[in-house]
Design a protein around this motif. Structure first.
Motif, PDB file in Angstrom:
ATOM      1  N   GLY B 147       0.828  -1.197   0.000  1.00 54.49           N
ATOM      2  CA  GLY B 147       0.000   0.000   0.000  1.00 54.49           C
ATOM      3  C   GLY B 147       0.864   1.249   0.000  1.00 54.49           C
ATOM      4  O   GLY B 147       1.823   1.345   0.766  1.00 54.49           O
ATOM      5  N   SER B 148       0.540   2.212  -0.863  1.00 53.37           N
ATOM      6  CA  SER B 148       1.349   3.427  -0.964  1.00 53.37           C
ATOM      7  C   SER B 148       0.598   4.641  -0.443  1.00 53.37           C
ATOM      8  O   SER B 148       0.799   5.752  -0.903  1.00 53.37           O
ATOM      9  CB  SER B 148       1.773   3.651  -2.413  1.00 53.37           C
ATOM     10  OG  SER B 148       0.628   3.894  -3.210  1.00 53.37           O
ATOM     11  N   GLU B 170       1.581  -1.428  -4.849  1.00 55.07           N
ATOM     12  CA  GLU B 170       0.350  -0.635  -4.894  1.00 55.07           C
ATOM     13  C   GLU B 170      -0.636  -1.275  -5.874  1.00 55.07           C
ATOM     14  O   GLU B 170      -0.273  -1.607  -6.992  1.00 55.07           O
ATOM     15  CB  GLU B 170       0.691   0.804  -5.315  1.00 55.07           C
ATOM     16  CG  GLU B 170      -0.495   1.668  -5.702  1.00 55.07           C
ATOM     17  CD  GLU B 170      -1.552   1.770  -4.613  1.00 55.07           C
ATOM     18  OE1 GLU B 170      -1.198   2.013  -3.448  1.00 55.07           O
ATOM     19  OE2 GLU B 170      -2.745   1.581  -4.940  1.00 55.07           O
ATOM     20  N   ALA B 175       0.426   5.872  -7.217  1.00 54.85           N
ATOM     21  CA  ALA B 175       0.765   5.759  -5.802  1.00 54.85           C
ATOM     22  C   ALA B 175       0.164   6.925  -5.018  1.00 54.85           C
ATOM     23  O   ALA B 175      -0.048   8.002  -5.569  1.00 54.85           O
ATOM     24  CB  ALA B 175       2.284   5.736  -5.636  1.00 54.85           C
ATOM     25  N   LYS B 210       3.532  -0.665  -9.128  1.00 53.86           N
ATOM     26  CA  LYS B 210       2.087  -0.420  -9.184  1.00 53.86           C
ATOM     27  C   LYS B 210       1.370  -1.603  -9.820  1.00 53.86           C
ATOM     28  O   LYS B 210       2.007  -2.511 -10.344  1.00 53.86           O
ATOM     29  CB  LYS B 210       1.822   0.856  -9.991  1.00 53.86           C
ATOM     30  CG  LYS B 210       2.378   2.103  -9.315  1.00 53.86           C
ATOM     31  CD  LYS B 210       2.451   3.253 -10.288  1.00 53.86           C
ATOM     32  CE  LYS B 210       3.317   4.376  -9.711  1.00 53.86           C
ATOM     33  NZ  LYS B 210       3.629   5.369 -10.729  1.00 53.86           N
TER      34      LYS B 210
END
Lengths: 291, 462
Positions: B147-148, B170, B175, B210
């Motif tokens: 998780g960003s 992500e 992000a 991502k």
């Protein structure tokens, strides 16, 4: 960025792309889907996985050019890149968690409509790999829109039906299923994937015939990971999110009328006209705009 | 003109009438002269209370003194030692209940505008191309951050400064978590602020991958077993929206605030050029009273709607920041307080045509001290509208907990983690932010990310 290794037109406006996406290819199972964006400024759209190669780290997409984003995806050539390929998303088909012994005892039929033919392929192929036989009915508007026929033949017993009778049997998939039933075929399990209207009528018929039926719901989606609820639908009186609770559901429990209504959310009168103009006679449904 | 020491230097804002029609930032921030004048008000307390109010313990008096002396670079490095996202925090922290709430100046007059000063320092540093300082030595150990959002970026930034090899995973194509999909452009500019702040975290050596959905694309177990990550921080947030389960909720024109805001913020649907569509309502009801409700309401307003906030408690109980409520009111948002939807009415084509509500009154305070709302029998009324946005809060997505063996969750599906160091029930796995607490604030998530970075460092140093 995700590199396109191969791009072919399978039928008018239906394109096949083989894309380098090692993480997706490493874990995906039949029944799951992807969220794809063609370019950095594009829209996120859900697409089905038609095939995958774990060794090579590739996934195969079959896309029908309908909206702005799918058109952009279909214009990609080998060597181009897709901005985003996210997945695998959703749950794998229930079949994948059943014991092989149980599967072998079942008579399974898949019913595929239009571009919904693509996501049926990995399921039939997976069953073949487990030594399980199945029947597949492919429905297309006409001969030119029948896709993946040869590949299906190598993994299942195939029945092709065209609306205009230009190839295979004549009529809708529901007629084909009824005909097979009348010819003495009996099934314990049905999986239907295609335009919502098709799935609705398949479910109506299989309910009469007493065949448990799974459908794969192609609702509007944004993130595809359960954070927005754009894809919500009602199944057995409960609100479900197609992206995380599905996309496969018990077809006899799905509120299809509501789901079809919700597909109209971003459809404007103008959009519909433009679509009609662009698509003309080749439009075969499954876009969510023509119900 | 000499500044009255009891009053804060006012900050310039876009005119309410003008800004209600655009997505430009509302608050324009201080210029150098204003910032230094405000910095002069700081008493440089020997035992600074403000630092205690900051969840990431920024050395506030130090950076303000440096700013006062005109050394923005030094002030920026001082803040960077504690915070990876100063340009964000200066904008979105509820300072009135944190640093500024503890400021001694606030006892008799206005507290020092710490948030606006932090923002000035971060914005100026960005304009001058000043970057945070990275690690001097590499540790040669890999840590994965899931998780960003604010928790993940903070944890990753701290770990990178300690010398760890950090990769953030992500799920979305961009992000920033809630900073990019949740908080609107007019409060937190995406290109100018969020993107640059994330680039600063990357400049510390943090890699961001991502389009990876942990639990689907790859599992935590596989990251640790097959990809050589020795520790994992889970900062996956609380992004699962709630609905009311009232009749009509499937009508066309009913959205979760998450969907509405994601379309507008992440997908830029507010812009006419966007390929992602968004409904532009004429008259819209937003249900809820938190910051997300304010953001959704002010977004709908800017898309051209008359907006009503429907909240079941009173003005005093609104959980949103005071500043946000004020901004919303100035822009013309209508507050229908002490009422609650009971049904969404649809027309024959399935579109929303109204929202049936019932009046509420506040009963006795419950155990938590909050007065719970009670329906007033027979007081139903209708608000005509063509869209309803549900902003009832969110809960953690079960995707990670359900695919990670041995990761304990509580009955609200929040990951159970130690507040001190982020430790979970699974060896080597740490967690923090909304994934642990349920939906809270950006800065609390950052505090948790910071604590977990320390916890991970201790774990890997053993």
């Amino acid at each position: 960025m995700f590199k396109v290794l191969e791009a072919n037109e399978l039928a008018t406006n239906i394109h096949q792309l083989i894309v380098e996406a090692p993480r997706v290819a490493g874990t995906c199972l039949p029944g799951q889907f992807l969220i794809v964006r063609a370019e950095e400024d594009g829209e996120r759209i859900p697409l089905t996985i038609c095939d995958y190669d774990r060794e090579k780290g590739t996934v195969e997409l079959v896309v029908q050019a309908l909206g702005a984003e799918s058109r952009k995806i279909c214009r990609k050539k080998a060597g181009d890149c897709l901005a985003d390929v996210v997945g695998p998303l959703g749950n794998a088909s229930d079949l994948c968690s059943e014991s092989i012994e149980d599967l072998k005892k079942k008579k399974i039929v898949f019913i595929a409509g239009g571009v919904g033919t693509a996501p049926v392929y990995p399921q039939a192929k997976w069953l073949k790999e487990q030594g399980v036989e199945c029947d597949v009915i492919i429905g297309a508007k006409n001969k030119d829109l029948v896709i993946l026929e040869e590949r299906f033949k190598s993994v299942c017993n195939l029945y092709v039906t065209t609306d205009d009778g230009s190839y295979g049997r004549e009529g809708m998939v529901t007629k084909c299923l009824q005909d097979l039933y009348d010819e003495g075929k009996r099934y314990d399990h049905c999986v239907a994937i295609g335009p919502m209207i098709m799935m609705k009528f398949v479910c109506k018929l299989t309910k009469e015939l007493g065949i448990p039926t799974i459908v794969s719901m192609n609702t509007i989606m944004v993130d595809g990971t359960g954070m927005c609820g754009a894809c919500r639908l009602t199944v057995g009186g409960q609100v479900k999110f197609a992206c995380v609770d599905g996309p496969e559901f018990d077809g006899h429990e799905v509120d299809f009328d509501q789901a079809m209504k919700r597909m109209r959310l971003y459809q404007t009168e103008e959009g519909r006209l433009a679509l009609k103009e662009q698509e003309g006679d080749t439009h075969h449904g499954g876009c969510g705009h023509c119900n | 003109m000499a500044q009255d020491v009891w009053t804060r230097v006012p900050v310039r804002e876009q005119d309410a009438k003008v800004r209600a029609t655009n997505f430009e930032e509302v608050c324009l921030g201080y210029n150098e002269q204003e910032a230094i004048a405000e910095a002069e008000r700081c008493l440089n307390c020997p035992n600074p209370q403000c630092v205690k109010g900051c969840p990431v313990s920024i050395n506030i008096p130090k950076f303000i003194q440096e700013l006062k002396e005109g050394d923005v670079e030094k002030a920026y490095q001082t803040i960077s030692e504690s915070s990876a996202l100063p340009a964000v925090c200066g904008r979105v922290c509820p300072q009135e209940s944190q640093c500024e709430g503890k400021c001694v100046r606030g006892v008799k007059g206005d507290a020092v505008s710490i948030g606006k000063l932090e923002r000035f320092v971060a914005d100026t540093a960005r304009e001058r191309g000043i970057k945070p300082q990275g690690a001097k030595e590499k540790k040669g150990k890999k840590v994965a951050v899931i998780g960003s959002g604010p928790a993940g970026l903070t944890c990753a930034g701290d770990l990178a400064r300690m010398g760890y090899d950090v990769t953030i995973f992500e799920a979305l194509h961009e992000a920033g978590g809630v900073l990019v999909y949740g908080i609107p452009e007019f409060r937190l500019p995406k290109e100018a602020v969020v993107k640059k702040e994330i680039e600063n975290v990357e400049s510390l050596g943090v890699k961001i991958e991502k389009d990876v959905v942990i639990g689907k694309s790859v599992t935590i177990d596989s990251l640790m077993k097959d990809e050589g990550f020795e520790a994992v921080f889970v900062g996956s947030g609380a992004g699962l929206p709630r609905f009311m389960n009232i009749p009509g909720e499937q009508a066309l024109g009913v959205f979760s605030a998450n969907e509405f805001l994601t379309r507008s913020n992440l997908m830029k649907a507010f812009s006419e050029d966007s390929t992602t569509p968004i409904m532009r309502p004429k008259k819209c009801v937003v249900v809820g009273g938190g910051n997300v409700a304010m953001d959704a309401a002010r977004t709908a307003l800017r898309l051209g709607a008359e907006v009503h906030i429907v909240y079941r408690r009173g003005e005093e109980e609104l959980p949103a920041r005071r500043e946000e409520v004020e901004h919303a009111k100035q822009e013309g948002i209508i507050f229908d307080l002490l009422c609650n939807p009971v049904e969404i009415l649809e027309n024959e084509d399935g579109w929303v045509k109204g929202c049936k509500c019932i009046r509420m009154e506040l009963g006795e305070p419950d155990e938590s001290g909050r007065r719970s709302p009670v329906e007033v029998a027979g007081s139903e009324f209708e608000i005509e509208c063509d869209a309803v946005i549900m902003s009832l809060g969110t809960s953690p997505n079960p995707l990670i907990s359900s695919t990670t063996e041995g990761l304990e969750v509580n009955r609200r599906k929040c990951i159970v983690a130690d507040e001190e160091n982020g430790k979970t029930s699974k060896d080597g796995v740490f967690a923090g932010g909304d994934a642990v607490t349920g939906a809270a604030t950006v800065i609390l998530a950052m505090g948790a990310g910071k604590a977990a970075a320390k916890g991970i460092d201790e774990y890997l140093s053993k």
